[in-house]
Design an enzyme around this catalytic site. Structure first.
Site, PDB file in Angstrom:
ATOM      1  N   GLY A 188       0.833  -1.212   0.000  1.00 35.88           N
ATOM      2  CA  GLY A 188       0.000   0.000   0.000  1.00 35.88           C
ATOM      3  C   GLY A 188       0.863   1.254   0.000  1.00 35.88           C
ATOM      4  O   GLY A 188       1.769   1.388   0.809  1.00 35.88           O
ATOM      5  N   ARG A 196       1.578  -5.192  -5.191  1.00 33.69           N
ATOM      6  CA  ARG A 196       1.676  -6.360  -4.307  1.00 33.69           C
ATOM      7  C   ARG A 196       2.012  -7.522  -5.250  1.00 33.69           C
ATOM      8  O   ARG A 196       1.147  -7.973  -5.987  1.00 33.69           O
ATOM      9  CB  ARG A 196       0.354  -6.612  -3.593  1.00 33.69           C
ATOM     10  CG  ARG A 196      -0.109  -5.445  -2.697  1.00 33.69           C
ATOM     11  CD  ARG A 196      -1.305  -5.864  -1.853  1.00 33.69           C
ATOM     12  NE  ARG A 196      -2.078  -4.732  -1.369  1.00 33.69           N
ATOM     13  CZ  ARG A 196      -1.761  -3.973  -0.322  1.00 33.69           C
ATOM     14  NH1 ARG A 196      -0.665  -4.217   0.360  1.00 33.69           N
ATOM     15  NH2 ARG A 196      -2.537  -2.974   0.043  1.00 33.69           N
ATOM     16  N   ASP A 200       4.776  -5.096   6.324  1.00 37.65           N
ATOM     17  CA  ASP A 200       5.197  -6.406   6.792  1.00 37.65           C
ATOM     18  C   ASP A 200       5.350  -7.445   5.668  1.00 37.65           C
ATOM     19  O   ASP A 200       6.339  -8.177   5.618  1.00 37.65           O
ATOM     20  CB  ASP A 200       4.154  -6.878   7.821  1.00 37.65           C
ATOM     21  CG  ASP A 200       4.677  -8.020   8.644  1.00 37.65           C
ATOM     22  OD1 ASP A 200       5.748  -7.870   9.243  1.00 37.65           O
ATOM     23  OD2 ASP A 200       4.015  -9.081   8.653  1.00 37.65           O
ATOM     24  N   THR A 241       3.635   2.246   6.040  1.00 39.85           N
ATOM     25  CA  THR A 241       2.256   1.783   5.904  1.00 39.85           C
ATOM     26  C   THR A 241       1.368   2.624   6.811  1.00 39.85           C
ATOM     27  O   THR A 241       1.748   2.904   7.954  1.00 39.85           O
ATOM     28  CB  THR A 241       2.083   0.293   6.278  1.00 39.85           C
ATOM     29  OG1 THR A 241       0.680   0.014   6.424  1.00 39.85           O
ATOM     30  CG2 THR A 241       2.773  -0.097   7.563  1.00 39.85           C
ATOM     31  N   ASP A 268      -1.111   1.644   8.233  1.00 37.43           N
ATOM     32  CA  ASP A 268      -1.648   0.790   9.297  1.00 37.43           C
ATOM     33  C   ASP A 268      -0.858   0.908  10.606  1.00 37.43           C
ATOM     34  O   ASP A 268      -1.363   0.580  11.668  1.00 37.43           O
ATOM     35  CB  ASP A 268      -1.653  -0.684   8.855  1.00 37.43           C
ATOM     36  CG  ASP A 268      -2.508  -0.901   7.614  1.00 37.43           C
ATOM     37  OD1 ASP A 268      -3.320  -0.013   7.295  1.00 37.43           O
ATOM     38  OD2 ASP A 268      -2.353  -1.948   6.968  1.00 37.43           O
ATOM     39  N   ASP A 324       1.459  -0.970  11.680  1.00 38.67           N
ATOM     40  CA  ASP A 324       1.370  -2.305  12.295  1.00 38.67           C
ATOM     41  C   ASP A 324       2.672  -3.094  12.179  1.00 38.67           C
ATOM     42  O   ASP A 324       2.661  -4.318  12.183  1.00 38.67           O
ATOM     43  CB  ASP A 324       0.216  -3.096  11.645  1.00 38.67           C
ATOM     44  CG  ASP A 324       0.463  -3.332  10.154  1.00 38.67           C
ATOM     45  OD1 ASP A 324       1.373  -2.701   9.578  1.00 38.67           O
ATOM     46  OD2 ASP A 324      -0.264  -4.153   9.566  1.00 38.67           O
ATOM     47  N   ARG A 326      -6.373  -2.857   8.117  1.00 34.63           N
ATOM     48  CA  ARG A 326      -6.385  -4.322   7.933  1.00 34.63           C
ATOM     49  C   ARG A 326      -6.789  -4.980   9.245  1.00 34.63           C
ATOM     50  O   ARG A 326      -7.939  -4.905   9.621  1.00 34.63           O
ATOM     51  CB  ARG A 326      -5.025  -4.827   7.435  1.00 34.63           C
ATOM     52  CG  ARG A 326      -5.145  -6.121   6.664  1.00 34.63           C
ATOM     53  CD  ARG A 326      -3.807  -6.595   6.153  1.00 34.63           C
ATOM     54  NE  ARG A 326      -3.229  -5.733   5.146  1.00 34.63           N
ATOM     55  CZ  ARG A 326      -3.497  -5.813   3.852  1.00 34.63           C
ATOM     56  NH1 ARG A 326      -4.301  -6.721   3.398  1.00 34.63           N
ATOM     57  NH2 ARG A 326      -2.929  -4.992   3.003  1.00 34.63           N
TER      58      ARG A 326
HETATM   59  O1  F6P Z   1      -1.906  -1.765   4.109  1.00 36.12           O
HETATM   60  C1  F6P Z   1      -2.542  -0.594   3.839  1.00 36.12           C
HETATM   61  C2  F6P Z   1      -3.998  -0.817   3.493  1.00 36.12           C
HETATM   62  O2  F6P Z   1      -4.525   0.440   3.128  1.00 36.12           O
HETATM   63  C3  F6P Z   1      -4.837  -1.467   4.586  1.00 36.12           C
HETATM   64  O3  F6P Z   1      -5.230  -0.579   5.580  1.00 36.12           O
HETATM   65  C4  F6P Z   1      -5.985  -2.010   3.780  1.00 36.12           C
HETATM   66  O4  F6P Z   1      -6.583  -3.116   4.431  1.00 36.12           O
HETATM   67  C5  F6P Z   1      -5.322  -2.423   2.494  1.00 36.12           C
HETATM   68  O5  F6P Z   1      -4.117  -1.684   2.391  1.00 36.12           O
HETATM   69  C6  F6P Z   1      -6.132  -2.181   1.252  1.00 36.12           C
HETATM   70  O6  F6P Z   1      -5.445  -2.746   0.190  1.00 36.12           O
HETATM   71  P1  F6P Z   1      -5.752  -2.429  -1.320  1.00 36.12           P
HETATM   72  O7  F6P Z   1      -5.258  -1.056  -1.624  1.00 36.12           O
HETATM   73  O8  F6P Z   1      -5.000  -3.479  -2.066  1.00 36.12           O
HETATM   74  O9  F6P Z   1      -7.249  -2.512  -1.503  1.00 36.12           O
END
Ligand code: F6P
Length: 316
Positions: free
Chosen positions: A11, A72, A103, A126, A128, A130, A172
């Protein structure tokens, strides 16, 4: 001259562009040749790697997201693609990597290091927040400020009607954004994955508050709790007896003009990370806490799940 490359993975966060700018400028100051790897590990596999110039980073400090893209990568989980990635780096004589991500990104990087020994410094990035071992991840402050502005706006309309608002933040399975937002926005309810809860335990108190003049409720809930925002809103309507609306903040939290804190963190994370690589520190994560920067091994950082600050949790 030695060659050094940077990539962003997972992200995106506001702060990545300021980090790219500092990367190019500081690498050149240190007589290194900087390279950009586009679209995360995907670009590493596809050889989408180009020498970076001052003009690539001119004007990007004000922009969220990442100019070099992110991804990703599923392919990077396979050793045959990691071998291709290593070949691409070798062809350009790149033996130092700066990796911005979370992570999942770090776990991939650790495997890559074990197989191919490419020196790296990982920068926690991130919204998050986390990542185990660091109190701060790049992008968190901007995300919190975007959420703050949204919640303040929702309060304007909530206070004009007699309504409950259920506002869902990202994270998340980590409730950090929701917890900090709750403590700084004056909301009445906060639900996060780290804390067991039963909605029924709030009903009596909330009803009595309405009787005593409360006109509206703001509740902050985190992605990853056991109920959906819609279910929490239905509970407000049925069991508390107040009309409710849902706001899923979603990806708006990932964008926006990087805050001063994130610009400074980007600058200092990158500067310290390059210095560490030049000192021969070859497989670490740069972490930050109240005492400043410190370097932890990738094993330590990826080895356990981040635990939220107990003192902050005790306020819930
Ligand atoms: O890891 C960052 C994040 O924004 C999380 O908070 C969320 O769950 C996820 O990425 C969303 O992922 P994507 O952008 O692939 O929908």
């Amino acid at each position: 001259m030695k060659n050094i490359a940077i990539l962003c993975s997972g992200g995106d966060v506001s702060g990545m562009n300021p980090a790219l700018k500092r990367f190019v400028e500081y690498a050149k100051e240190k007589r290194l040749t900087p390279f950009f790897i586009y679209d995360g590990y995907e670009g590493l596999i596809d050889n989408n790697i180009k020498e970076a110039t001052y003009s690539d980073v001119s004007g990007i400090i004000t922009r969220g997201g990442t100019k070099i893209g992110s991804a990703r990568s599923k392919r990077f989980m396979q050793s045959k693609f990691r071998a291709i990635a290593k070949k691409n780096l070798d062809a350009l004589n790149i033996d130092m990597l700066l990796v911005l991500g979370g992570d999942g990104t770090f776990k991939g990087l650790h495997t890559f290091y074990k197989e191919h020994k490419v020196k790296f410094c990982a920068i926690p990035s991130t919204i998050d927040n986390d990542i185990n071992g660091t109190d701060y991840c790049l992008g968190v402050d901007t995300a919190l400020n975007v959420i703050k502005t949204s919640v303040d706006s929702i309060r304007d309309t909530a206070s004009s009607f007699s309504r409950a608002f259920v506002i869902e933040t990202m994270g998340r399975d980590c409730g950090y954004l929701a917890l900090i937002t709750h403590l700084t926005s004056g909301s009445e309810l906060c639900l996060i994955p780290e804390i067991e809860y039963e909605l029924s335990s709030y009903a009596k108190e909330f009803k009595s508050q309405i009787k005593n003049g409360r006109r509206y409720f703001i509740s902050i809930i985190s992605e990853g709790i056991k109920q959906s925002a819609q279910e929490v809103a239905e509970w407000f309507e049925k069991d508390v007896g107040i009309e409710a609306r849902v706001v899923i903040l979603g990806h708006v939290q990932r964008g926006g003009n990087p805050s001063v804190k994130d610009r400074l963190m980007a600058y200092t994370f990158v500067t310290n990370a390059i210095d560490a690589l030049l000192r021969g520190n070859e497989k670490s994560v740069i972490c930050h806490d109240n005492f400043g920067f410190n370097f932890k091994s990738i094993e330590e950082v990826t080895g356990s799940k981040k635990v939220l600050d107990k003192k902050l949790l005790s306020y819930l």
